[in-house]
Write an enzyme that holds these catalytic residues in place. Sequence first.
Site, PDB file in Angstrom:
ATOM      1  CE1 TYR A 139      -3.129  -3.053   0.783  1.00  0.00           C
ATOM      2  CE2 TYR A 139      -4.527  -1.191   1.317  1.00  0.00           C
ATOM      3  CZ  TYR A 139      -4.376  -2.530   1.025  1.00  0.00           C
ATOM      4  OH  TYR A 139      -5.477  -3.344   0.970  1.00  0.00           O
ATOM      5  CE  LYS A 192       3.709 -17.569  -2.556  1.00  0.00           C
ATOM      6  NZ  LYS A 192       3.239 -18.928  -2.236  1.00  0.00           N
ATOM      7  CG  ASP A 225       0.990 -20.373  -0.086  1.00  0.00           C
ATOM      8  OD1 ASP A 225       1.755 -19.797   0.710  1.00  0.00           O
ATOM      9  OD2 ASP A 225       1.410 -21.208  -0.916  1.00  0.00           O
ATOM     10  CG  ASP A 249      -7.446  -5.935   3.590  1.00  0.00           C
ATOM     11  OD1 ASP A 249      -8.203  -5.670   4.550  1.00  0.00           O
ATOM     12  OD2 ASP A 249      -7.783  -5.773   2.410  1.00  0.00           O
ATOM     13  CG  ASP A 253     -11.761  -9.257   4.696  1.00  0.00           C
ATOM     14  OD1 ASP A 253     -11.518  -8.471   5.616  1.00  0.00           O
ATOM     15  OD2 ASP A 253     -12.284  -8.899   3.618  1.00  0.00           O
TER      16      ASP A 253
END
Length: 355
Positions: A139, A192, A225, A249, A253
């Site tokens: 971001y 990652k 993942d 984020d 969720d």
Amino acid sequence: MTKLHKIAAIPADGVGTEVVEATKQVLSALQERHPTFELEWHDFDWGTAYYEQHGRMMPEEGLDELRTMDAILFGAVGWPTVPDHITLWGLRLAVCQGLDQWANVRPVTFHPGVPSPIVDAHERELDWVVVRENSEGEYSGFGGRNFAGREGAGEVAVQSAVFTEAGCERIMRFAFDLARTRDRRKVSCVTKSNAQQYGMVLWDDVFARVAADYPDVETEKVLVDAMAAKFVLRPEDLSVVVASNLHADILSDLGSAMAGSLGLASSANLNPERRSPSMFEPVHGSAPDIAGQGVANPVGTFLSAALMLDHLGHPDEAGRLREAVDKALAADVRTRDIGGGATTRDVVEAVTAAL
Ligand code: GGG
């Protein structure tokens, strides 16, 4: 003694206006019953409607106005008439980044009486926290469009994730300090770094260095993942999960959906040094599909207000609010996202009665 706090209310878009209004009502009832605090509300009409009138989501001097506040209660941003990246960058990210709210805390909490799509009732003692790096990473807004690509590639867009050592270190230390306040002292580091060999490897390196200062805290490193799978398959193994802006984020969720609904999820955008006000908001967005119908779930905003009361130095009142929410949910006062037929107003009344 009553402590007075100046609170900015920015309901912004869609259901944001409904859940913030509902929360102001519940907080007003709480302060009447437990007059240890008084909230002086300052209302800001910023958001997409403001954009349509003024060509910007908030006024130029908006951040200066917010700097005079003790905290901010935010609703949700986004409306179909304006592209989401304009509304998000113009308001929510402008405030988080402009006020250096670099730590986004997103608890994953299970509630009595709320059906979870994947967790059995007997296992619902679960709770963990996602700590989202809130100032940089994916971001950072670094990139552009219209680069000349290789022949035949058409338009090329570049979006870079920027990770700084200082930015990584402060969020890691925040996560470790938080882990020390919890029953299970454990931090899971998400990356990652097998595929993204610069920023994410820096993230891992800083994690290892910071972890050495916290020998009493258990650690693990998990690829994003695999962490998504772990949320679903072994959530009992989680306590504090620290991840980049984008990864956290998405994971938060997933966690709130596991607990029953995004409508229940709360968050705190913190400036831990308290040099500028922190902002409290439900994790959910503006939900244009149900906006204006009076059926939005206000619980995520109530629980964000509880985080705000903790931050302002009123942990007992925050606890009372959380208990009242759980009582209302256990009594089956549930909006339709969690399988009930209650309206926003019904939830306000049930929580107020339970305070
Ligand atoms: N209350 C949270 C909210 O309004 N979120 C809107 C949104 O699109 N957020 C995306 C993000 O912050 O990453």
